[in-house]
Design a protein around this motif. Structure first.
Motif, PDB file in Angstrom:
ATOM      1  N   ASP A   1      31.448   1.735  -5.813  1.00 62.61           N
ATOM      2  CA  ASP A   1      32.273   0.598  -5.446  1.00 62.61           C
ATOM      3  C   ASP A   1      32.850  -0.169  -6.639  1.00 62.61           C
ATOM      4  O   ASP A   1      33.406  -1.241  -6.471  1.00 62.61           O
ATOM      5  CB  ASP A   1      31.496  -0.350  -4.528  1.00 62.61           C
ATOM      6  CG  ASP A   1      30.294  -0.992  -5.205  1.00 62.61           C
ATOM      7  OD1 ASP A   1      29.823  -0.484  -6.231  1.00 62.61           O
ATOM      8  OD2 ASP A   1      29.826  -2.019  -4.681  1.00 62.61           O
ATOM      9  N   VAL A   2      32.760   0.383  -7.857  1.00 57.10           N
ATOM     10  CA  VAL A   2      33.365  -0.265  -9.026  1.00 57.10           C
ATOM     11  C   VAL A   2      34.878  -0.089  -8.950  1.00 57.10           C
ATOM     12  O   VAL A   2      35.382   1.021  -8.816  1.00 57.10           O
ATOM     13  CB  VAL A   2      32.817   0.322 -10.341  1.00 57.10           C
ATOM     14  CG1 VAL A   2      33.564  -0.238 -11.537  1.00 57.10           C
ATOM     15  CG2 VAL A   2      31.329   0.065 -10.475  1.00 57.10           C
ATOM     16  N   THR A   3      35.591  -1.207  -9.028  1.00 61.24           N
ATOM     17  CA  THR A   3      37.055  -1.169  -8.991  1.00 61.24           C
ATOM     18  C   THR A   3      37.673  -1.342 -10.367  1.00 61.24           C
ATOM     19  O   THR A   3      38.835  -0.995 -10.570  1.00 61.24           O
ATOM     20  CB  THR A   3      37.607  -2.266  -8.056  1.00 61.24           C
ATOM     21  OG1 THR A   3      37.181  -3.544  -8.535  1.00 61.24           O
ATOM     22  CG2 THR A   3      37.123  -2.048  -6.624  1.00 61.24           C
TER      23      THR A   3
ATOM     24  N   ASP B   1      33.399  -5.624  -3.408  1.00 60.43           N
ATOM     25  CA  ASP B   1      33.113  -6.834  -2.629  1.00 60.43           C
ATOM     26  C   ASP B   1      33.470  -8.123  -3.377  1.00 60.43           C
ATOM     27  O   ASP B   1      33.208  -9.220  -2.894  1.00 60.43           O
ATOM     28  CB  ASP B   1      31.645  -6.866  -2.196  1.00 60.43           C
ATOM     29  CG  ASP B   1      30.672  -7.001  -3.362  1.00 60.43           C
ATOM     30  OD1 ASP B   1      31.099  -7.132  -4.537  1.00 60.43           O
ATOM     31  OD2 ASP B   1      29.440  -6.956  -3.104  1.00 60.43           O
ATOM     32  N   GLY B   2      34.062  -7.989  -4.576  1.00 60.54           N
ATOM     33  CA  GLY B   2      34.468  -9.155  -5.364  1.00 60.54           C
ATOM     34  C   GLY B   2      33.436  -9.627  -6.361  1.00 60.54           C
ATOM     35  O   GLY B   2      33.710 -10.517  -7.164  1.00 60.54           O
ATOM     36  N   SER B   3      32.259  -9.050  -6.357  1.00 61.48           N
ATOM     37  CA  SER B   3      31.214  -9.462  -7.300  1.00 61.48           C
ATOM     38  C   SER B   3      31.457  -8.843  -8.675  1.00 61.48           C
ATOM     39  O   SER B   3      32.177  -7.860  -8.823  1.00 61.48           O
ATOM     40  CB  SER B   3      29.837  -9.067  -6.773  1.00 61.48           C
ATOM     41  OG  SER B   3      29.705  -7.659  -6.727  1.00 61.48           O
ATOM     42  N   ILE B   4      30.847  -9.471  -9.659  1.00 58.92           N
ATOM     43  CA  ILE B   4      30.894  -8.986 -11.043  1.00 58.92           C
ATOM     44  C   ILE B   4      29.451  -8.915 -11.518  1.00 58.92           C
ATOM     45  O   ILE B   4      28.695  -9.871 -11.356  1.00 58.92           O
ATOM     46  CB  ILE B   4      31.678  -9.946 -11.963  1.00 58.92           C
ATOM     47  CG1 ILE B   4      33.120 -10.102 -11.502  1.00 58.92           C
ATOM     48  CG2 ILE B   4      31.627  -9.461 -13.407  1.00 58.92           C
ATOM     49  CD1 ILE B   4      33.884 -11.174 -12.276  1.00 58.92           C
TER      50      ILE B   4
END
Length: 135
Positions: free
Chosen positions: A14-16, A102-105
């Motif tokens: 899920d890394v964008t 999911d927007g997390s870092i």
């Protein structure tokens, strides 16, 4: 908020995007301070050692970025937006963050992990992706 649990440093599907943050300021004055400090042993940035030769960006870095399959951006510590600045304030620099779907870092590679790579682009790629070095 970045997480530093070693399990979180393992890349997931899920890394964008990845963002590397140098332990140096950008701009002519910032880069001059770093070069002089590096020469005299008062400034160190393991991410700089990975991405750059003494004169320019390493060609092997450009090739690694091209095959990574996920964008990777490198920024100086004075070039961060508010969200990255907040995340970076909680860790030692340099650092590589993984941006998730999911927007997390969270932290992909810590300062210590980057230092252990000895300036090697191949070892960086392997640490980031789990792929074989130099493929």
């Amino acid at each position: 908020m970045p997480q530093t649990d070693p399990a979180d440093s393992v890349p997931r599907a899920d890394v964008t995007k990845y963002t590397g943050i140098y332990n140096a300021d950008g701009g002519l004055a910032g880069e001059a301070r770093y070069v002089i400090g590096h020469l005299f042993g008062t400034a160190e940035c393991a991410l700089c050692d990975i991405t750059h030769s003494p004169v320019r960006r390493k060609p092997e870095w450009k090739r690694m970025v091209a095959r990574l399959g996920v964008p990777i951006v490198v920024l100086h510590r004075n070039e961060l937006d508010e969200r990255l600045a907040a995340a970076a304030s909680e860790v030692d620099l340099p650092v590589v963050f993984a941006h998730r779907a999911d927007g997390s870092i969270d932290v992909a590679l810590t300062s210590a992990e980057l230092a252990d790579l000895g300036g090697s682009v191949d070892r960086f790629e392997h640490a980031l992706t789990g792929s074989s070095p130099g493929h």
